[in-house]
Design an enzyme around this catalytic site. Structure first.
Site, PDB file in Angstrom:
ATOM      1  N   ASP A   1       4.495  13.915  13.869  1.00  0.00           N
ATOM      2  CA  ASP A   1       4.411  14.334  12.317  1.00  0.00           C
ATOM      3  C   ASP A   1       2.966  14.356  11.762  1.00  0.00           C
ATOM      4  O   ASP A   1       2.303  13.838  11.153  1.00  0.00           O
ATOM      5  CB  ASP A   1       4.715  12.616  11.723  1.00  0.00           C
ATOM      6  CG  ASP A   1       5.236  13.128  10.396  1.00  0.00           C
ATOM      7  OD1 ASP A   1       5.460  14.248   9.815  1.00  0.00           O
ATOM      8  OD2 ASP A   1       5.464  11.995   9.474  1.00  0.00           O
TER       9      ASP A   1
ATOM     10  N   LEU B   1       0.843  -1.176  -0.028  1.00  0.00           N
ATOM     11  CA  LEU B   1      -0.029   0.111   0.167  1.00  0.00           C
ATOM     12  C   LEU B   1       0.981   1.129  -0.040  1.00  0.00           C
ATOM     13  O   LEU B   1       0.362   2.348  -0.778  1.00  0.00           O
ATOM     14  CB  LEU B   1      -0.841   0.154   1.198  1.00  0.00           C
ATOM     15  CG  LEU B   1      -1.928  -0.974   1.327  1.00  0.00           C
ATOM     16  CD1 LEU B   1      -2.734  -1.072   2.556  1.00  0.00           C
ATOM     17  CD2 LEU B   1      -3.001  -0.928   0.256  1.00  0.00           C
TER      18      LEU B   1
ATOM     19  N   VAL C   1       4.056  -0.756   4.092  1.00  0.00           N
ATOM     20  CA  VAL C   1       2.610  -1.146   4.523  1.00  0.00           C
ATOM     21  C   VAL C   1       1.841  -2.029   3.772  1.00  0.00           C
ATOM     22  O   VAL C   1       1.771  -1.695   2.201  1.00  0.00           O
ATOM     23  CB  VAL C   1       1.645   0.065   4.736  1.00  0.00           C
ATOM     24  CG1 VAL C   1       0.463  -0.068   5.554  1.00  0.00           C
ATOM     25  CG2 VAL C   1       2.454   1.215   5.608  1.00  0.00           C
TER      26      VAL C   1
END
Length: 880
Positions: free
Chosen positions: A724, A579, A587
């Site tokens: 983040d 992904l 991921v």
């Protein structure tokens, strides 16, 4: 065949009247026909109304179970999880754990089981109670509702269960205070309220539960002091866990707990001395992460107190002073952590007779002198050793007893000499090792540059400590080698640059993800290591057998998932299931057995935590639940990798929805961001373009994201700094609710990645972190700045960097919008797509909130709780 009970009763009435009339006309006796009618309906229907069988059947079917899963025509006492009394007349126990039961407990079902003594509905998706549930009353002895998403306050009706002996409400989302009605539960023996959102004091009413044997209220937001007299009223209490709360004050009252064997007060604000607690013959003592202080020299583990029962002792991260106490009598101690205190300078304590010791952490405890030779030769069961940040000197012994050692950290000391060859040979099989910042020499040079820089880094002049004689020749030889290396490097750089350009040109001509990459296709049961490569990342799971490495799924702890299952559901981590490739690692997408759609994030940067520490932190993050957070549903520790398993967010993230067309399809240049990237054919455009381009939707995203950060900053203890915050970190859940991802992961990696993440992502970095500064630390106000940038994106539809801005000399979104706000021209920044979909006044006010969030000085930025309030004041549909 089954018919609804009310319908059956109606049919019975109609049939009865017809038969009565027929009997009058035909001369047949009424009672004869009534007998026929009764036999008919007894045969036709599977349960009679208002029986235990009927109540249980109705409950199971309304909660989502079908007749294919349960044979409702068979006797109720034969059903799975249903237990009856000896006569088979009444249901007295229901054990329905992990069946996927979903929703509110229905009215007129199990609340009508008058003889029910034990009820286990754990590991389901139950969200609340029926009103008659609390009518179970005095018959109930055991209640287990753990691992469900029940939220809101716990009703005071819990006090109705006056004969309750066992209560487990752990791993839910209960909030508010613990009811005072606990005072009526005098028969309680086992209570587990952990991993919820309870706040306020531990109620005084708990003192009436004098039969308590086990009390676990850990991982909540409880505060205040421990009730006075707690130690005097529980003569049988053996297990007490109040960890990860906000309790204050001293612990002298606990000295009266005569039967106590397990005590966990970690992660609170307790103060004062610990002597009264330590001088009790306990098996487990965890007082870590508090504010305990004072000398500990008066603590003596004498044989008269039978300290041979002590197995686990953790006093780390406090303010204890003095010299370490004598542990010689704790012969069966397995876990000892005294790290990060204020002990006096002292020689290494006598631990060589603690033969069962497996974990030893004496980091930052002011140790001086040599490491005892017997530490390695006699502690053969030692698996983890941390002696970092001390003043130890002299050589390291020959390492003869390190065969079981998996973690060793001797960094930041004054050790000298060579690292023993036997110890070096063992390093390749360890999970973590660090000898940095010493005066050691290293005669083996078969380590990579990356390992040298991370595990053998030099003293304060930042020189590597590699001591291979060939590495330290005369200056002129180094100069020649340097020139040669420079020439080779420049040549390689030019060649690499050409190849990258060629690859990029080819890549632009091909559709995304159309070419499958070779991946691991061997039997997952074979020995490791298993290596997987993506566009920019290669990671290795060094495991002996894929079936021997467990996968923990929080809501399904009894299911034996392993690393082999992750290999299967991700097609052996094939590129077809990839992904994203983000800052933490790749991921992947997959489906667990049973159909749960997951996103598998492989954290490849190399955590500085031990497996035990990483597991503890991931378990904690799994307990951090909020409607606006992407749920962490499990994890796996595979070799050096920590694998986080999340609920899959099928509607993509905010960056894709704002800046990519068609909706949800990422641009080619965005492949390197932390996004759930999908094949174009698989994208589910649940949200229409019209819905996205409304002020109401964008406000919903802003408010939900603000709530998630407010929860991390103010609702978690210790607070969680995201580090983040950006548009690609905000995902859209099943009903398009915003959910923030990747919270808390930086801590698992320790200082290395945390320092990198401190700087944030380009365009979202606050001024205090944008300049090289070793003292720069990410704070909650850093997150506020990132949120302000996301708010500007939502209102303007522009990217933080790279977009064209109408005003000259403006290179980024923040400076452009802030300039317009200062000139009272904020309306110019509003995205034309949403300008006519709501109140322009509210949108301008939202830009002003973003202006506050992006102030240059952190002290001038509001906190996230204040931001939530400001956004609620301008909610669409409200006047302003």
């Amino acid at each position: 065949m089954k018919i609804a009970p009310n319908l059956c009763v109606g049919l019975a009435g109609v049939a009865e009247r017809l038969l009565f009339r027929t009997s009058s006309q035909m001369g047949i006796g009424f009672f004869g026909y009534f007998l026929i009618l009764s036999l008919f309906f007894r045969t036709f229907l599977s349960q009679e109304p208002n029986t235990d069988e009927f109540f249980v059947s109705d409950f199971l079917q309304q909660m989502g179970l079908s007749s294919s899963e349960y044979n409702f025509t068979s006797p109720v006492c034969s059903w799975k999880g249903v237990f009856c009394d000896r006569n088979g007349q009444n249901v007295n126990a229901l054990v329905l754990s992990g069946l996927g039961l979903s929703g509110l407990i229905p009215e007129n079902t199990i609340g009508k089981l008058t003889m029910l003594q034990s009820l286990d509905l754990s590991h389901n998706r139950i969200t609340g109670f029926s009103s008659d549930f609390w009518g179970l009353g005095l018959s109930l002895r055991s209640l287990n509702l753990s691992h469900n998403p029940i939220d809101g306050p716990l009703p005071s009706n819990i006090g109705n269960f006056g004969m309750l002996e066992y209560l487990d409400l752990s791993s839910n989302s209960f909030s508010g205070s613990i009811p005072e009605s606990f005072s009526t539960l005098s028969a309680l023996q086992f209570v587990n309220l952990s991993r919820n959102d309870f706040n306020g004091n531990l109620p005084d009413g708990i003192l009436n539960c004098k039969s308590l044997v086990s009390l676990d209220a850990s991982s909540n937001r409880l505060n205040g002091t421990v009730p006075k007299g707690l130690g005097a009223v529980f003569p049988d209490l053996r297990f007490l866990n109040l960890g990860r709360n906000e309790f204050q004050g001293g612990v002298s009252d606990l000295s009266g707990l005569k039967s106590l064997t397990y005590l966990n007060l970690s992660g609170n604000l307790f103060t004062g001395a610990v002597n009264t607690v330590l001088q009790k013959p306990l098996e487990v003592i965890d007082l870590s992460q508090n504010q305990f202080q004072g000398h500990v020299s008066q603590v003596h583990f004498s044989s008269s107190l039978d300290w041979s029962s002590l197995v686990f002792l953790d006093l780390s991260q406090n303010q204890l002073s003095g010299k370490l106490f004598d542990l010689i009598q704790a012969q069966y101690l397995k876990h000892l952590n005294l790290a990060h205190n204020r002990f006096s300078h002292q020689k290494f304590p006598q631990l060589e007779k603690l033969f069962h010791l497996e974990y030893l952490n004496l980091s930052k405890t002011s140790l001086i002198g040599p490491i005892p030779r017997q530490l390695f030769s006699q502690l053969n069961n030692l698996k983890a050793l941390d002696l970092s940040q001390n003043h130890l000197s002299g050589p390291i012994s020959d390492g003869g007893g390190v065969s079981n050692l998996r973690i060793i950290d001797l960094s930041q000391n004054n050790l000298t000499g060579e690292i023993p060859s036997l110890l070096l040979q063992r390093l390749s099989g360890m999970e973590k090792f660090n000898f940095s910042y010493n005066n050691l020499s290293l005669c083996a040079s078969n380590f990579s540059l990356e390992i040298f820089n991370s595990a053998f880094f030099g003293s304060q002049d930042n020189c590597p400590i590699a001591a291979d004689a060939d590495l330290f020749k005369k200056k002129e030889h180094r100069s020649k080698r340097f020139k040669l290396a420079l020439a080779i490097t420049l040549s390689l750089f030019c060649v690499t640059l050409g190849l990258v350009g060629l690859a990029f040109a080819c890549r632009r001509k091909s559709k995304p993800w159309t070419v499958k990459q070779l991946s691991f296709k061997e039997d997952p049961n074979l020995s490791g290591p298993f290596s997987f490569q993506t566009d920019s990342t290669t990671w290795v799971a060094d495991v002996r057998s894929a079936t021997s490495v467990p996968v923990v799924i929080f809501d399904k702890p009894l299911l034996n998932f392993t690393f082999a299952d992750l290999l299967s559901v991700t097609s052996n981590f094939d590129r077809g299931t990839l992904l994203a490739e983000g800052r933490f690692g790749p991921v992947y997408r997959g489906f667990l057995p049973g159909g749960t759609h997951i996103a598998v994030k492989v954290l490849v940067h190399g955590s500085t935590m031990s497996d035990q520490e990483a597991a503890k932190e991931l378990e904690y993050l799994g307990q951090v639940k909020h409607p606006n957070l992407v749920p962490l549903i499990g994890y796996c520790l595979a070799g050096d990798q920590r694998i986080a398993i999340y609920e899959y967010m099928e509607n993509g993230n905010l960056q894709n929805l704002l800046h990519d067309l068609p909706l949800g399809v990422p641009r080619t240049e965005d492949w390197s961001t932390d996004t759930w990237e999908e094949d174009e054919s698989n994208v589910q455009n649940v949200l229409s373009a019209e819905a996205l381009t409304t002020w109401a939707f964008r406000h919903k995203v802003a408010l939900g994201t603000a709530r998630s950060l407010a929860f991390l900053h103010h609702g978690c203890f210790p607070r969680i700094i995201h580090r983040d915050v950006k548009a690609s970190s905000v995902y859209l859940g099943p009903v398009m609710e915003p959910r923030l991802s990747d919270f808390g992961l930086a801590k698992i990696f320790g200082s290395s990645l945390a320092d990198e993440l401190t700087r944030g992502s380009p365009g979202y970095t606050p001024p205090e972190l944008s300049q090289p500064n070793e003292s720069a630390v990410a704070t909650s106000k850093s997150d506020v700045y990132g949120f302000g940038v996301v708010l500007f994106e939502l209102l303007s539809g522009k990217k933080p960097l790279g977009d064209e801005y109408p005003d000259e000399n403006e290179s980024n979104l923040v400076s452009w919008v802030r300039g317009l706000v200062r000139k009272n021209q904020a309306s110019r920044a509003i995205d034309p797509k949403i300008r006519d979909t709501g109140s322009e006044t509210q949108m301008v006010e939202a830009l002003r909130i973003g202006y506050l969030c992006t102030a240059d000085l952190p002290s001038k930025r509001p906190d996230m709780q204040q931001i939530v309030g400001l956004l609620k004041d301008i909610e669409p549909g409200t006047s302003h």
